[in-house]
Design a protein around this motif. Sequence first.
Motif, PDB file in Angstrom:
ATOM      1  N   ARG A 161       0.847  -1.196   0.000  1.00 42.94           N
ATOM      2  CA  ARG A 161       0.000   0.000   0.000  1.00 42.94           C
ATOM      3  C   ARG A 161       0.887   1.252   0.000  1.00 42.94           C
ATOM      4  NH1 ARG A 161      -5.260   0.598   1.741  1.00 42.94           N
ATOM      5  NH2 ARG A 161      -5.144  -1.406   2.843  1.00 42.94           N
ATOM      6  N   LEU A 178       0.745   4.852   0.806  1.00 45.54           N
ATOM      7  CA  LEU A 178      -0.170   5.679   1.590  1.00 45.54           C
ATOM      8  C   LEU A 178      -0.087   7.150   1.198  1.00 45.54           C
ATOM      9  CD1 LEU A 178       0.548   3.919   4.990  1.00 45.54           C
ATOM     10  CD2 LEU A 178      -1.543   3.739   3.646  1.00 45.54           C
ATOM     11  N   GLU A 179       1.097   7.734   1.338  1.00 51.03           N
ATOM     12  CA  GLU A 179       1.239   9.168   1.064  1.00 51.03           C
ATOM     13  C   GLU A 179       2.704   9.515   0.890  1.00 51.03           C
ATOM     14  OE1 GLU A 179       0.528  11.764   4.457  1.00 51.03           O
ATOM     15  OE2 GLU A 179       0.493  10.000   5.779  1.00 51.03           O
ATOM     16  N   THR A 186       0.330   4.110  -9.465  1.00 54.64           N
ATOM     17  CA  THR A 186      -0.822   4.808  -8.891  1.00 54.64           C
ATOM     18  C   THR A 186      -1.378   5.799  -9.900  1.00 54.64           C
ATOM     19  OG1 THR A 186       0.476   6.643  -7.991  1.00 54.64           O
ATOM     20  CG2 THR A 186       0.286   4.663  -6.630  1.00 54.64           C
ATOM     21  N   GLN A 192      -1.777  12.305  -1.256  1.00 47.84           N
ATOM     22  CA  GLN A 192      -2.408  11.218  -0.506  1.00 47.84           C
ATOM     23  C   GLN A 192      -2.870  10.168  -1.518  1.00 47.84           C
ATOM     24  OE1 GLN A 192      -2.755  11.188   2.942  1.00 47.84           O
ATOM     25  NE2 GLN A 192      -1.637  13.132   3.073  1.00 47.84           N
ATOM     26  N   GLU A 244      -3.115   6.365  -0.908  1.00 48.71           N
ATOM     27  CA  GLU A 244      -3.973   5.349  -0.291  1.00 48.71           C
ATOM     28  C   GLU A 244      -4.388   4.288  -1.316  1.00 48.71           C
ATOM     29  OE1 GLU A 244      -4.636   4.897   2.766  1.00 48.71           O
ATOM     30  OE2 GLU A 244      -3.971   6.786   3.678  1.00 48.71           O
ATOM     31  N   GLU A 245      -3.423   3.778  -2.069  1.00 49.91           N
ATOM     32  CA  GLU A 245      -3.706   2.777  -3.095  1.00 49.91           C
ATOM     33  C   GLU A 245      -3.003   1.468  -2.724  1.00 49.91           C
ATOM     34  OE1 GLU A 245      -3.576   3.864  -7.199  1.00 49.91           O
ATOM     35  OE2 GLU A 245      -3.727   6.018  -6.742  1.00 49.91           O
ATOM     36  N   LYS A 275       5.052  -1.238   8.254  1.00 47.93           N
ATOM     37  CA  LYS A 275       4.517   0.079   7.913  1.00 47.93           C
ATOM     38  C   LYS A 275       5.516   1.127   8.367  1.00 47.93           C
ATOM     39  CE  LYS A 275       0.219   2.764   8.284  1.00 47.93           C
ATOM     40  NZ  LYS A 275      -1.133   2.815   8.908  1.00 47.93           N
TER      41      LYS A 275
END
Length: 837
Positions: A148, A150-151, A183, A193, A195-196, A266
């Motif tokens: 993922r 995120l940002e 993305t 941002q 978030e993918e 993370k």
Amino acid sequence: MAGVGDVRVEESLRVKIGEAKNLLAGSGQRNTSCAVRLDSEEIYRTSVVEKAQDPFFGEEFSGEIPKQFRSLSVLVYESAGSKSEKVLGKVSLKKDELYKYHQKEHWFPLATPDTETDVQGKVHLEVRFDEYLNTEPDFISSHRMAIRVLECSDLMVINGACNPYAVVTLSWGKLKHKEIKRTTVKKKTICPQFEELFHFDLNNRGQNHDRNIYNFDDIYQGELSVSLWHDDSKVSREVLGNMFRGCFLGEVRILLRDLDLATVHKAWYCLQGREPNKQSPQDIGSIRLKICYTADYVFDSHYYEDLRSLLLASADTDPVSSSAAYILGHIVDMHQQAAQPLVRLFYHHDKLVPLICALADREMKQTTDPNTLFRGNSLLSKMIDELMKLVGLPYLHDTLKAFVDYVCDDPKPCEIDSTRIRDGENLNDNLGNTKSYVKGALEAITGSGLVCPALMRDVFGVLKEMALKNYPDSSTVRYHAVSSFIFLRFFAPAILGPKLFDLRSDTQDYCVQRALTLISKAITTLVNIISSSSSGSFGLKEEYMGPLLDSLSTSSVLDSIRMFLDIISSATGAYSKNIEAPIVLKEGQMIKRAQGRNRLGRKNFKKRYFCLTNQYLSYAKAKAEKALCMIPVEDILAVERLQEDSFKMKYMFQVVQQHRALYVQASNCVEEKEWLDILTKVCKSNKNRLKMYHPAAFINGHWLCCKSVDPNAAGCSPVTGGVPVAEIQVDIDPDRELEKVHSLFLAHMDRLDSLQEACGAQVVYAGTTEEPRASMIVEDPQSCFQTVNRIQTCVISLEQEHKQYLRMKQRSTVIGSREAPIGDDTCGMLLGPQTHL
């Protein structure tokens, strides 16, 4: 013990750009400039040096760093026009490398610029290893990697825009299977941002597609890459089939064997640049730089109480050579290092003048020839230099800016050396031009004495008084003690190098610089005539300066310089009581009318003889008679014109005091203007100067201007001139200055130890032939030993607090957090080795 949130980190940077050599040798002369960057942000640029293969820039950037950075770069540009330029080469240093070059001049080789090596920003990622049910009949379960994006934060801006997107690449297995996903593009943001979430199946078919080839070793040998790109295409990438990725913004490469696949990973990562494909074999030159980077960890005020008290007691320490301030100036490599924090600290606590008095008294007692007084680079001279820059730059700009602009914007030929004069120029005309320039500069300077900042006047006043006391047989030392600073270290250098004092932002061509050099040299020589005991000769090395100085060294010019030096050395406030007789600034006969607040008081007009000095305004019935009234200069709150309607009289002005005003009529408009100008200058630096006043008189029970019936009503119009530039308040952080002093003492603890040993040796071996082991002459070994001991105690105590703070910071910092992303080399400067998430 200080908590993590109780400590401020204040960073500052100074980069001195000297010269460049052999810029692309053999390619001819170029127009070049230099730029200083923190990461990708340009913070300073020099002026263009024209037509030089070895350009000398001679400029310096100095300032605070308001945000975190990872690298410092200096780029050399070739300017081909008003908008066209290209990078010839660059020097790039990581933040954790700067300490290697701290306070040292160094020649750096220029490297070929590469847009993919200099990046900034960070990305937040989440990685996990999943097992899921497979719909194919041959398998019960399969494995996949879930990633993922995120940002991101603080991405680089490309040509004024940033439209970022991420490309996620996972490669694994013996066959280096690779799968790429990306993305969507986020428009106009440096903190996108995303978030993918992306899934990568790890089950691969063999060559015959009849079975899966999969084991965990394949995963551990794999690599995850996340790269950021700026979408700069004018055509949709979907239309072009993703053929062009755009501009590279940075990437993160993660070896899967470094991750714990049993848990969710993370973390924040610093974006990294790509290694250049190959080094250019061509020598593109080098550049000389001097870099000074400091990071001060500033604690709350109470942590510095002992060090503060010890330093502020320096002025009262006898002898002053046993004081903490003097010892600091002795142990550092350059006096300037100690002068800056000391001046700011003592200025903040209103103890600067007493310290300067103590240092000056010692220096005078050690200087037998008054002609050499204050000519060396001592701690005292550097402190007064720093003081003039700290509080005097607005005054300098107000005095010289218009003159310097006049010389630079409309230059006239000024060469007076017959061996250098150009074709078509006339020596006599050039002499006249130079003479006119010098007289213009002197008029600007000598007319500014009354608006000189009060603190500078106090310092010059006590220096003059002490010089007269220590050299009673010298008739010129009163001028020498002041001119050594205000002219030789302030006005003359500012004229010679206006860019160094922010008087100009551009670099001057040869003709203008030559004019400024001659002006500065002429003023310096004229001042030396006044301040030297051998005033009969110019003492010139250049014969061509003789005719210019012969025409300038008239009694009126020299008297104006003497008057200026007397005015700026007339101390104010608490220091004025020890100064000699008042200096008469202007006098003459005018008509006055007293304006009292008592209705029964007499308010008649009478001729009186007025006298204005640097201390008071007075008037008497005649010139030689006793003054009827004396108004101290500090009691004058405003000086303004008075409306003619008040008394139906022209050329009137008012001298406003607390609860009263003195109304005066001049004989003509010229006299009125002269009195207004000089009275305004005299009171301009008064602390209680009014911001509003009444432009008309209070007559028949009301103010004629605003009709208010209250005689004590606040003014209705703003005073002319506004806030005096000479008295602009300086913002000082005393705790940070104390931290700088602590750092200086800490860096030179070995010299403190040597000084302490020398004090002990001088006491033990008094009367023997053994020499002290320190270069400093210890006047009082016992008091000096005690001061050094107290300094060491303060420094060790503060350093223990620093170490405790760093340990606490280390324990509380999580590598992989937003504040300490993985791959950020600057974290190691504070924390040392850490375990990643």
